[in-house]
Motif scaffolding. Structure first.
Motif, mmCIF file in Angstrom:
data_model
loop_
_atom_site.group_PDB
_atom_site.id
_atom_site.type_symbol
_atom_site.label_atom_id
_atom_site.label_comp_id
_atom_site.label_asym_id
_atom_site.label_seq_id
_atom_site.Cartn_x
_atom_site.Cartn_y
_atom_site.Cartn_z
ATOM 1 N N ASN A 105 5.928 -39.239 65.137
ATOM 2 C CA ASN A 105 4.985 -40.204 65.560
ATOM 3 C C ASN A 105 4.112 -39.769 66.454
ATOM 4 O O ASN A 105 4.022 -39.693 67.810
ATOM 5 N N SER A 106 2.854 -39.314 65.889
ATOM 6 C CA SER A 106 1.754 -38.773 66.645
ATOM 7 C C SER A 106 1.399 -39.658 67.885
ATOM 8 O O SER A 106 0.917 -40.766 67.525
ATOM 9 N N SER A 107 1.149 -38.991 69.031
ATOM 10 C CA SER A 107 0.534 -39.863 69.887
ATOM 11 C C SER A 107 -1.009 -40.105 69.787
ATOM 12 O O SER A 107 -1.589 -41.031 70.380
ATOM 13 N N ASP A 108 -1.649 -39.262 68.893
ATOM 14 C CA ASP A 108 -3.206 -39.208 68.687
ATOM 15 C C ASP A 108 -3.471 -40.375 67.580
ATOM 16 O O ASP A 108 -4.310 -41.244 67.678
ATOM 17 N N ASP A 109 -2.263 -40.801 66.710
ATOM 18 C CA ASP A 109 -2.235 -41.850 65.589
ATOM 19 C C ASP A 109 -1.084 -42.545 65.431
ATOM 20 O O ASP A 109 -0.434 -42.415 64.712
ATOM 21 N N PRO A 110 -0.644 -43.302 66.530
ATOM 22 C CA PRO A 110 0.796 -43.621 66.659
ATOM 23 C C PRO A 110 0.970 -44.683 65.572
ATOM 24 O O PRO A 110 0.292 -45.638 65.324
ATOM 25 N N ILE A 111 2.397 -44.847 65.133
ATOM 26 C CA ILE A 111 2.805 -45.849 64.002
ATOM 27 C C ILE A 111 3.168 -47.148 64.946
ATOM 28 O O ILE A 111 3.994 -46.838 66.003
ATOM 29 N N THR A 112 2.532 -48.320 64.849
ATOM 30 C CA THR A 112 2.806 -49.138 65.680
ATOM 31 C C THR A 112 4.228 -49.872 65.347
ATOM 32 O O THR A 112 4.828 -49.591 64.102
ATOM 33 N N VAL A 113 4.692 -50.772 66.165
ATOM 34 C CA VAL A 113 5.924 -51.314 66.080
ATOM 35 C C VAL A 113 5.813 -52.205 64.549
ATOM 36 O O VAL A 113 6.696 -52.297 63.807
ATOM 37 N N THR A 114 4.738 -52.869 64.537
ATOM 38 C CA THR A 114 4.574 -53.781 63.320
ATOM 39 C C THR A 114 4.593 -52.625 62.146
ATOM 40 O O THR A 114 5.136 -53.098 60.901
ATOM 41 N N GLN A 115 3.750 -51.639 62.084
ATOM 42 C CA GLN A 115 3.600 -50.878 61.125
ATOM 43 C C GLN A 115 5.009 -50.282 60.580
ATOM 44 O O GLN A 115 5.333 -50.005 59.504
ATOM 45 N N GLY A 116 5.787 -49.826 61.538
ATOM 46 C CA GLY A 116 7.189 -49.393 61.238
ATOM 47 C C GLY A 116 7.940 -50.365 60.535
ATOM 48 O O GLY A 116 8.667 -50.003 59.563
ATOM 49 N N TYR A 117 7.903 -51.694 61.060
ATOM 50 C CA TYR A 117 8.743 -52.618 60.011
ATOM 51 C C TYR A 117 8.305 -52.816 58.786
ATOM 52 O O TYR A 117 8.746 -52.959 57.836
ATOM 53 N N GLN A 118 6.892 -52.801 58.775
ATOM 54 C CA GLN A 118 6.215 -53.071 57.468
ATOM 55 C C GLN A 118 6.355 -51.930 56.629
ATOM 56 O O GLN A 118 6.833 -51.899 55.270
ATOM 57 N N LEU A 119 6.669 -50.584 57.038
ATOM 58 C CA LEU A 119 6.800 -49.563 56.092
ATOM 59 C C LEU A 119 8.147 -49.603 55.625
ATOM 60 O O LEU A 119 8.625 -49.349 54.151
ATOM 61 N N MET A 120 9.191 -50.074 56.076
ATOM 62 C CA MET A 120 10.589 -50.360 55.449
ATOM 63 C C MET A 120 10.493 -51.319 54.535
ATOM 64 O O MET A 120 10.955 -51.398 53.574
ATOM 65 N N THR A 121 9.542 -52.505 54.982
ATOM 66 C CA THR A 121 9.595 -53.847 53.953
ATOM 67 C C THR A 121 8.903 -53.276 52.930
ATOM 68 O O THR A 121 9.455 -53.552 51.699
ATOM 69 N N ASP A 122 7.797 -52.244 52.834
ATOM 70 C CA ASP A 122 7.245 -51.833 51.586
ATOM 71 C C ASP A 122 8.406 -51.061 50.678
ATOM 72 O O ASP A 122 8.180 -51.102 49.491
ATOM 73 N N LEU A 123 9.073 -50.147 51.476
ATOM 74 C CA LEU A 123 10.031 -49.481 50.648
ATOM 75 C C LEU A 123 11.014 -50.257 49.978
ATOM 76 O O LEU A 123 11.315 -49.927 48.770
ATOM 77 N N ILE A 124 11.476 -51.364 50.542
ATOM 78 C CA ILE A 124 12.358 -52.110 49.935
ATOM 79 C C ILE A 124 11.972 -52.900 48.751
ATOM 80 O O ILE A 124 12.312 -52.938 47.833
#
Length: 284
Positions: A105-124
Motif C-alpha cells: 500500500n504505497s504511501s504515494d498512492d494509498p488504497i483507501t479504506v473504501t477502495q479496499g472494501y470495494q476491491l474485495m466486493t469486485d472480486l466476489i
C-alpha cells in the motif's frame, strides 16, 4: 475496480487448521504477509479454513459477562479466539472459507479504506457473476458482525469483510459461508451474546442476530460447491481481475526460512498476548 491496485503476481497460500493448538496461526501468517507486502512489494492470496471456531472482535471481549459466553461456546465444542482486526463475532469452521488478500500500500498512492472494501466486493462479484448478478454490498443489521460491506443476495448475508493495515501493507479479509448449517451458526452467535450481555442483549452496538438474515452461498445459488472448489473459482477470478498470475507458495517451506520464522514467531506471540484472557478461560 480500484485502479491503483495492479499486482503482477500473487503468491497463492492455503492453510488448513485442524488442531486447536494452531487456531491463532492464520492471523500471525496474515500479519507476516502484510509485513512482507510492505517490505518486498509482494501480494498474497491467503486462503484458510479452521476447525469450529468463534472469532471474536475486541469489542466482544469487553462484554460484561464474557466468561459466561465463553463457557457456552466451550460446551458447544467451539474454540474461541480474539482477532487482531475490526468487527464483531464471526464463525469459522470447515464449511466457511476465509481469504486474506494482502497487498503493498504505497504511501504515494494509498488504497483507501473504501477502495479496499470495494476491491474485495469486485472480486466476489466477478467470481460468481456467471451464477448471479444480485450480490450487494450493504449492511445486514441483524446478521452477526454487521457492516457497510456485508455481501448478500436478496438480503441474505453470506460474507463479511474486514481490513488490517500495518505500515505500507494491507490485508482485506473476508469469510464466505459456503456450506454447512448457517442457521446453527447464527443461533450460536445469538446465544453467545445472550450469555455475555444478559439484559443488555441487542444494545450498545452488539447485534441481536437474527439467524434468518444469513444463508450459505450454496443455498442462495442452488449449488453444491465444496470449499476447495470455491477457492479455485476465487483464484481464477483474481487472476483475471488483477491480470496477475497466482503462483503457489508452500507455507511450511516459507516459514522454514530463519528470518521469516523469526518474524512469524513475533506475530504469533502478539496474538497469544492478545488472547491471554481467553486462554485463562480455557477457550483455546
Amino acid at each position: 475496480m480500484t485502479t491503483n491496485i495492479t499486482p503482477s503476481q500473487l503468491h497463492l497460500v492455503s492453510q488448513d487448521i485442524t488442531s486447536a493448538s494452531n487456531v491463532l496461526a492464520p492471523f500471525a501468517v496474515t500479519d507476516l504477509f502484510i509485513q512482507e507486502a510492505a517490505k518486498d512489494k509482494h501480494s498474497f492470496l491467503h486462503f484458510w479454513t479452521t476447525i469450529p471456531t468463534v472469532i471474536l472482535g475486541m469489542k466482544d471481549t469487553r462484554t460484561p459477562f464474557l466468561t459466561d459466553g465463553l463457557g457456552l461456546l466451550k460446551t458447544r465444542n467451539y474454540q474461541t479466539i480474539a482477532r487482531n482486526s475490526g468487527g464483531l463475532a464471526v464463525i469459522s469452521e470447515p464449511g466457511v472459507l476465509n481469504l486474506s488478500l494482502v497487498l503493498p500500500n504505497s504511501s504515494d498512492d494509498p488504497i483507501t479504506v473504501t477502495q479496499g472494501y470495494q476491491l474485495m466486493t469486485d472480486l466476489i462479484q466477478a467470481t460468481f457473476s456467471p451464477f448471479t448478478k444480485e450480490i450487494e454490498a450493504k449492511e445486514i443489521s441483524e446478521s452477526y458482525c454487521p457492516g457497510e460491506f456485508d455481501l448478500s443476495i436478496h438480503d441474505k448475508k453470506f460474507a463479511g469483510i474486514s481490513q488490517r493495515r500495518i505500515g505500507n501493507g494491507l490485508a482485506v479479509m473476508i469469510y464466505l459461508s459456503i456450506n454447512g448449517d448457517q442457521d446453527a451458526r447464527g443461533r450460536l452467535v445469538q446465544q453467545f451474546y445472550h450469555a455475555s450481555l444478559k439484559e443488555d442483549f441487542g444494545t450498545n452496538g452488539y447485534p441481536s442476530v437474527d439467524p434468518d438474515s444469513m444463508a450459505n452461498l450454496n443455498d442462495l445459488l442452488q449449488q453444491n460447491w465444496s470449499v476447495s472448489e470455491v477457492q479455485t473459482m476465487l483464484t481464477n477470478a483474481a487472476e483475471t481481475l488483477f491480470k496477475a498470475t497466482a503462483t503457489p507458495l508452500s507455507l511450511s517451506t516459507h516459514l522454514g526460512k530463519p528470518d521469516v520464522a523469526t518474524a512469524y514467531e513475533k506475530h504469533l506471540t502478539k496474538m497469544k498476548t492478545r488472547n491471554q484472557d481467553i486462554l485463562k478461560n480455557g477457550a483455546i
